[in-house]
Scaffold this motif. Structure first.
Motif, PDB file in Angstrom:
ATOM      1  N   UNK A 161       0.865  -1.186   0.000  1.00  0.00           N
ATOM      2  CA  UNK A 161       0.000   0.000   0.000  1.00  0.00           C
ATOM      3  C   UNK A 161       0.898   1.232   0.000  1.00  0.00           C
ATOM      4  N   UNK A 162       0.542   2.191  -0.839  1.00  0.00           N
ATOM      5  CA  UNK A 162       1.246   3.482  -0.880  1.00  0.00           C
ATOM      6  C   UNK A 162       0.220   4.582  -0.727  1.00  0.00           C
ATOM      7  N   UNK A 163       0.501   5.558   0.139  1.00  0.00           N
ATOM      8  CA  UNK A 163      -0.456   6.636   0.353  1.00  0.00           C
ATOM      9  C   UNK A 163       0.292   7.939   0.620  1.00  0.00           C
ATOM     10  N   UNK A 164      -0.190   9.062   0.087  1.00  0.00           N
ATOM     11  CA  UNK A 164       0.498  10.347   0.271  1.00  0.00           C
ATOM     12  C   UNK A 164       0.316  10.876   1.691  1.00  0.00           C
ATOM     13  N   UNK A 165       1.314  11.601   2.180  1.00  0.00           N
ATOM     14  CA  UNK A 165       1.208  12.240   3.489  1.00  0.00           C
ATOM     15  C   UNK A 165       1.399  13.753   3.409  1.00  0.00           C
ATOM     16  N   UNK A 166       2.010  14.231   2.335  1.00  0.00           N
ATOM     17  CA  UNK A 166       2.236  15.672   2.211  1.00  0.00           C
ATOM     18  C   UNK A 166       2.347  16.024   0.740  1.00  0.00           C
ATOM     19  N   UNK A 167       1.509  16.933   0.310  1.00  0.00           N
ATOM     20  CA  UNK A 167       1.549  17.410  -1.070  1.00  0.00           C
ATOM     21  C   UNK A 167       1.840  18.906  -1.068  1.00  0.00           C
ATOM     22  N   UNK A 168       2.842  19.306  -1.854  1.00  0.00           N
ATOM     23  CA  UNK A 168       3.216  20.712  -1.944  1.00  0.00           C
ATOM     24  C   UNK A 168       2.903  21.233  -3.340  1.00  0.00           C
ATOM     25  N   UNK A 169       2.548  22.492  -3.427  1.00  0.00           N
ATOM     26  CA  UNK A 169       2.267  23.108  -4.715  1.00  0.00           C
ATOM     27  C   UNK A 169       3.520  23.096  -5.578  1.00  0.00           C
ATOM     28  N   UNK A 170       3.457  22.430  -6.707  1.00  0.00           N
ATOM     29  CA  UNK A 170       4.613  22.313  -7.576  1.00  0.00           C
ATOM     30  C   UNK A 170       5.540  21.167  -7.196  1.00  0.00           C
ATOM     31  N   UNK A 171       5.226  20.465  -6.084  1.00  0.00           N
ATOM     32  CA  UNK A 171       6.036  19.322  -5.656  1.00  0.00           C
ATOM     33  C   UNK A 171       7.352  19.759  -5.042  1.00  0.00           C
ATOM     34  N   UNK A 172       8.152  18.808  -4.565  1.00  0.00           N
ATOM     35  CA  UNK A 172       7.877  17.372  -4.576  1.00  0.00           C
ATOM     36  C   UNK A 172       6.837  16.972  -3.528  1.00  0.00           C
ATOM     37  N   UNK A 173       6.288  15.744  -3.660  1.00  0.00           N
ATOM     38  CA  UNK A 173       5.319  15.214  -2.722  1.00  0.00           C
ATOM     39  C   UNK A 173       5.945  14.072  -1.933  1.00  0.00           C
ATOM     40  N   UNK A 174       5.431  13.850  -0.721  1.00  0.00           N
ATOM     41  CA  UNK A 174       5.941  12.785   0.134  1.00  0.00           C
ATOM     42  C   UNK A 174       4.860  11.728   0.341  1.00  0.00           C
ATOM     43  N   UNK A 175       5.289  10.482   0.477  1.00  0.00           N
ATOM     44  CA  UNK A 175       4.347   9.383   0.685  1.00  0.00           C
ATOM     45  C   UNK A 175       4.969   8.345   1.616  1.00  0.00           C
ATOM     46  N   UNK A 176       4.111   7.499   2.158  1.00  0.00           N
ATOM     47  CA  UNK A 176       4.578   6.345   2.915  1.00  0.00           C
ATOM     48  C   UNK A 176       4.124   5.094   2.175  1.00  0.00           C
ATOM     49  N   UNK A 177       4.918   4.058   2.311  1.00  0.00           N
ATOM     50  CA  UNK A 177       4.594   2.782   1.674  1.00  0.00           C
ATOM     51  C   UNK A 177       4.919   1.647   2.631  1.00  0.00           C
ATOM     52  N   UNK A 178       4.069   0.633   2.625  1.00  0.00           N
ATOM     53  CA  UNK A 178       4.321  -0.583   3.384  1.00  0.00           C
ATOM     54  C   UNK A 178       4.124  -1.766   2.454  1.00  0.00           C
ATOM     55  N   UNK A 179       5.095  -2.669   2.433  1.00  0.00           N
ATOM     56  CA  UNK A 179       5.001  -3.843   1.583  1.00  0.00           C
ATOM     57  C   UNK A 179       5.419  -5.075   2.369  1.00  0.00           C
ATOM     58  N   UNK A 180       4.642  -6.139   2.251  1.00  0.00           N
ATOM     59  CA  UNK A 180       4.998  -7.419   2.831  1.00  0.00           C
ATOM     60  C   UNK A 180       5.078  -8.432   1.701  1.00  0.00           C
ATOM     61  N   UNK A 181       6.001  -9.381   1.804  1.00  0.00           N
ATOM     62  CA  UNK A 181       6.221 -10.309   0.699  1.00  0.00           C
ATOM     63  C   UNK A 181       6.752 -11.634   1.211  1.00  0.00           C
ATOM     64  N   UNK A 182       6.619 -12.652   0.380  1.00  0.00           N
ATOM     65  CA  UNK A 182       7.164 -13.966   0.665  1.00  0.00           C
ATOM     66  C   UNK A 182       7.884 -14.494  -0.552  1.00  0.00           C
ATOM     67  N   UNK A 183       8.986 -15.193  -0.330  1.00  0.00           N
ATOM     68  CA  UNK A 183       9.856 -15.666  -1.395  1.00  0.00           C
ATOM     69  C   UNK A 183      10.237 -17.114  -1.126  1.00  0.00           C
TER      70      UNK A 183
END
Length: 249
Positions: free
Chosen positions: A60-82
């Motif tokens: 899941x990726x979701x934004x946490x801070x958006x600035x006019x003209x950017x850059x923007x910040x986001x958080x992401x969490x990923x779980x996986x199995x191999x």
């Protein structure tokens, strides 16, 4: 450690560590929700090869801070199995890895390009068979980083991704291009066709995979099927297949 694998899916929920990873992912996502001013993205996939090596992920990726003209910040969490195989004294042994990567990222739009970078800790559980001995289980913590470049056009798009994990100095990269092959007048179902090339490796292991991709858009959900040829220094030639699902929320 020799990596290779394709993909053990975590959705079975078997084992204490697997349940812990899924709970931690859910907690991380819920904790981020109050910060979100706009919707995020969910992505998942599964891949398996002709030697039953496999890889599955949910993120899941979701934004946490958006600035006019950017850059923007986001958080992401990923779980996986191999799940992968490796050779010891001529014997083929099995191993599996579960991991979670909570990360912080930054993205910037330049023309039609969306450029992103993210980094965070990687927490792993590794279980490996041993020759004439019981399996071993180890836990590791390291650092993970990833760079992305995505170009979107109404009739085609291009995606480049590269990542690095410091625990075993492992590099992974993919280049994927798709073109619009069919677009009906109604909303369902635009179809894209394309090709991708994936390379990975470290000092002990190297592999490359390449093959066609087909993606179908059903409203806001993107369903992708992929497959093709692979070659590694462990098992040489082989085949693989899998699917990916992506949708905004």
């Amino acid at each position: 450690m020799r990596w290779f694998g394709f993909v053990r899916i975590l959705l079975r929920g078997e084992g204490t560590m697997t349940r812990f990873i899924l709970l931690l992912l859910a907690a991380f996502i819920l904790a981020c929700q109050p910060l979100v001013s706009e919707a995020g993205d969910v992505f998942t996939g599964f891949q398996i090869d002709n030697r039953s090596q496999y890889f599955g992920y949910l993120g899941v990726r979701t934004p946490i801070l958006r600035a006019s003209g950017g850059p923007d910040f986001f958080v992401q969490a990923m779980t996986a199995g191999l799940g992968y195989n490796f050779k010891t004294n001529g014997q083929i042994l099995d191993a599996n890895v579960q991991f979670i990567v909570p990360s912080l990222g930054i993205t910037k739009t330049l023309g039609g390009w969306a450029l992103s970078a993210l980094a965070g800790p990687q927490l792993r559980r590794i279980e490996e068979q041993r020759l004439n001995a019981s399996s071993t289980t180890t836990y590791q913590a390291g650092v993970y980083g990833q760079l992305e470049a995505f170009y979107w056009h109404e009739k085609w798009n291009l995606l480049a991704i590269g990542s690095y994990a410091d625990l075993d100095n492992f590099f992974w990269s993919r280049l994927r291009g798709k073109v619009l092959a069919f677009k009906p007048e109604k909303s369902c179902c635009a179809t894209y066709v394309g090709w991708d090339v994936t390379g990975m490796g470290n000092a002990d292991f190297r592999a490359v995979m390449t093959g066609p991709v087909v993606e179908v858009q059903v409203e806001k959900v993107f369903l992708l099927a992929r497959g093709g040829y692979q070659n590694s220094n462990t098992f040489h030639s082989g085949t693989y297949g899998g699917f990916e699902i992506y949708f905004p929320f």
